[in-house]
Design a protein around this motif. Structure first.
Motif, mmCIF file in Angstrom:
data_model
loop_
_atom_site.group_PDB
_atom_site.id
_atom_site.type_symbol
_atom_site.label_atom_id
_atom_site.label_comp_id
_atom_site.label_asym_id
_atom_site.label_seq_id
_atom_site.Cartn_x
_atom_site.Cartn_y
_atom_site.Cartn_z
ATOM 1 N N THR A 17 -0.046 6.334 -2.568
ATOM 2 C CA THR A 17 -0.239 4.903 -2.847
ATOM 3 C C THR A 17 -0.571 4.753 -4.336
ATOM 4 O OG1 THR A 17 -2.615 5.014 -2.503
ATOM 5 C CG2 THR A 17 -1.276 4.552 -0.557
ATOM 6 N N ASN B 51 -2.901 7.302 1.037
ATOM 7 C CA ASN B 51 -3.373 6.807 2.334
ATOM 8 C C ASN B 51 -3.396 7.983 3.310
ATOM 9 O OD1 ASN B 51 -3.186 5.658 5.060
ATOM 10 N ND2 ASN B 51 -2.861 3.692 4.051
ATOM 11 N N ASP C 80 0.820 -1.207 0.000
ATOM 12 C CA ASP C 80 0.000 0.000 0.000
ATOM 13 C C ASP C 80 0.862 1.268 0.000
ATOM 14 O OD1 ASP C 80 -2.392 1.503 0.291
ATOM 15 O OD2 ASP C 80 -2.103 1.566 2.470
#
Ligand code: GCB
Length: 572
Positions: free
Chosen positions: A533, A543, A161
């Motif tokens: 991300t 994020n 991520d």
């Protein structure tokens, strides 16, 4: 492979700045890569290239790029051996001197170098080309997948991520060492009563006899506090000043090679903090005192630079950690620039040092997106080759960071699918450090990915799980990730997920639970700052679980954490 250092016997030329830059197209033959790049783009080093240019084709490029510049070997180096050193080429690097290939390295976050003494004479200029590849496959660390669409365009996907930033994100150097030189130094510290012990091994070039290696240890005032001789041994420091979290003290461990007639041939220094680490029962002891980790999972991530190392951001981040009362961070999810480790040593910040083995979990994505889980550990997915790349990543990380006082734990992999069939076979051979698996690091998102918004239910689940682990293993536990995406400036009286109020309530809930569990020895929130991300429906320009925004402004939670962590600090 020691980090290049300028000493009275070594010289260092920094090659950072603007380099000529070009994408490599698929039909360009490797022989053409070293050809001079003329009047095209220029890319900054250190920086990831993706966000620097406005061209989407560069941002989304999958494959090789070329960096190139002219370099002059200092004319005074006629008696020296010299090397090119690349601190990081993400994820694969090829180095060429003029038209000659000199070294290849796989693994995007650890350094490599190549001797070029035989290729260019002192005083001569040469064309240095570094080709960098950003492709991730099932056998790289981290893993990924490349799909080719109908129009022939390659698309990179991956399960971790954070954005797959690429390029030369750390410094490049040209450095010299004398013919007879120190190749490596290992120091391990211990404490006996009021004395500090530094056990050491110095590896020098083959021709250097052990008795020609001399050691001296100086304190922070430059006073010699211990001496030894030989390639291996011990230095005792009376009335030692310990390296403590929040109160670093660093000795300089200086190794010298002297010729038979006592002339200085080579010298190199390592900053050595004397401290002990021990896991006793469910406690984690630093210098015999229970330590409670407070701090962050971090990322190397800033606007424009991507993962480019930036000393201004580094110092600022450490300032923020100080302000908030954090004593530690994890290098999630890859080794950070060595400058960061040096700085943590000097600032007394404790580090959990992680490899880039992240995204080894195919069940997680099927959990998030629905669908049938592909097995993580199989011939087509993470296999023997992936494991070998993982083992290599661990070896290189430990080789680079073994002397840092700040490193108290190694993290071999982030959230691998450890309970899936095949996991034991994957991890068992990585037993380089298995004797150290005595702390449980948990990443949990009750109240976010599960029990979304229902903090009462989340609290019950969290406590039940932690008590379960405590009963099963009795080992110390650190919550190494917990957090809720929060859009800075979004407020709600109803504790709405994504609001700043919800983030506060979410953390307060976790902390109530942490305080009820005996074996909890720390908490590192996710994440220090908002970060970029890949594009996902649940990611809004990245994020947003940061305690700080991407440009390091505090969200409301920062003040809550500061109150708690300052309180914890005051008690220790
Ligand atoms: C995790 C991962 C981390 C993610 C985080 C999240 O478990 O370790 O890399 O960013 O969750 O926010 O989903």
């Amino acid at each position: 492979m020691l980090k290049p250092q300028a000493t009275s016997t070594r010289e260092l030329v920094n090659l950072d700045g603007l380099w000529s830059f070009a994408l490599v197209t698929d039909n360009e033959k490797e022989q053409a890569w070293t050809e001079p790049l003329q009047k095209g783009l220029e890319a900054p080093v250190p920086a990831s290239y993706n966000d620097v240019f406005l061209d989407r084709a560069i941002h989304d490029h999958v494959g090789w790029v070329r960096y190139q510049r002219q370099v002059i070997v200092p004319r005074g180096w006629s008696q020296e051996r010299y090397f090119v050193r690349v601190e990081a080429a993400t994820h694969q690097g090829l180095v060429f001197v003029n038209d000659t290939f000199v070294v290849e390295h796989i693994g995007g976050y650890t350094p490599f170098d190549a001797e070029i003494t035989h290729l260019v004479k002192p005083g001569q200029a040469f064309r240095l080309t570094i080709a960098v590849n950003n492709e991730l496959t099932n056998t790289t660390i981290p893993p990924g997948k490349i799909e080719v669409s109908a129009n022939g365009k390659k698309k990179q996907t991956y399960l971790h991520d954070f954005y797959n930033y690429a390029g030369l994100a750390r410094s490049v150097w040209l450095y010299s060492v004398p013919e007879q030189h120190i190749e490596d130094i290992t120091v391990v510290t211990d404490v006996q009563g009021s004395a500090g012990i530094i056990k050491y091994t110095v590896k020098a070039s083959d021709s250097v006899p052990s008795q020609q290696i001399k050691i001296s240890v100086t304190d922070e005032d430059g006073k010699v506090v211990g001496q030894a001789s030989g390639a291996q041994g011990e230095v005792k420091i009376d009335s030692v000043k310990l390296w403590q979290p929040g109160a670093a003290y660093l000795y300089q461990f200086q190794a010298q090679v002297r010729s038979a007639d006592a002339q200085l041939t080579d010298t190199y220094s390592v900053a050595a903090g004397v401290r002990t680490i021990e896991v006793r029962g469910n406690k984690f002891l630093i210098n015999n005192k229970p330590f409670y980790f407070t701090g962050f999972g971090k990322h190397e991530d800033t606007a424009v630079r991507g993962k480019g190392h930036d000393p201004a951001y580094m110092v600022h981040d450490f300032q923020l950690m100080d302000w908030i009362g954090a004593n530690s961070f994890r290098t999630s999810h890859y080794p950070y620039a060595e400058e960061v480790m040096d700085f943590a040593d000097r600032r007394g910040i404790v580090v959990i040092d992680e490899t880039a083995a992240v995204g080894l979990n195919l069940a997680i994505s099927s959990g998030l997106f629905g669908g049938v889980a592909t097995p993580t550990w199989s011939h087509e997915t993470c296999n023997d080759k992936t494991r070998e790349a993982n083992a290599q990543a661990i070896r290189e990380l430990v080789a680079r960071d073994k002397n840092h006082a700040c490193v108290v734990l190694w993290s071999v992999s982030n959230e691998p699918s450890s309970s899936e069939e095949g996991a034991r076979e994957y991890f068992e051979p990585l037993d380089l450090i298995s004797d150290l698996f005595d702390v449980l690091c948990l990443n949990r998102y009750y109240g976010w990915y599960t029990q979304m918004g229902d903090l009462e239910a989340a609290e019950a689940k969290l406590e039940e799980e932690l008590l379960g682990w405590e009963k099963k293993h009795g080992k110390p536990m650190i919550m190494t990730e917990y957090g809720a995406d929060t859009l800075a400036g979004l407020h709600s009286l109803h504790d709405l997920p994504w609001s700043e109020e919800f983030q506060v309530r979410f953390y307060k809930m976790y902390h109530r639970v942490h305080d009820r569990i005996e074996s909890m020895i720390g908490e590192q929130v996710w994440n220090f700052a908002d970060f970029q991300t890949s594009i996902q429906i649940f990611r809004v320009d990245g994020n947003k679980k940061g305690i700080f925004t991407r440009d390091r402004k505090p969200k409301t939670i920062a003040y809550t954490l500061r109150k708690r962590w300052m309180g914890i600090k005051a008690q220790t």
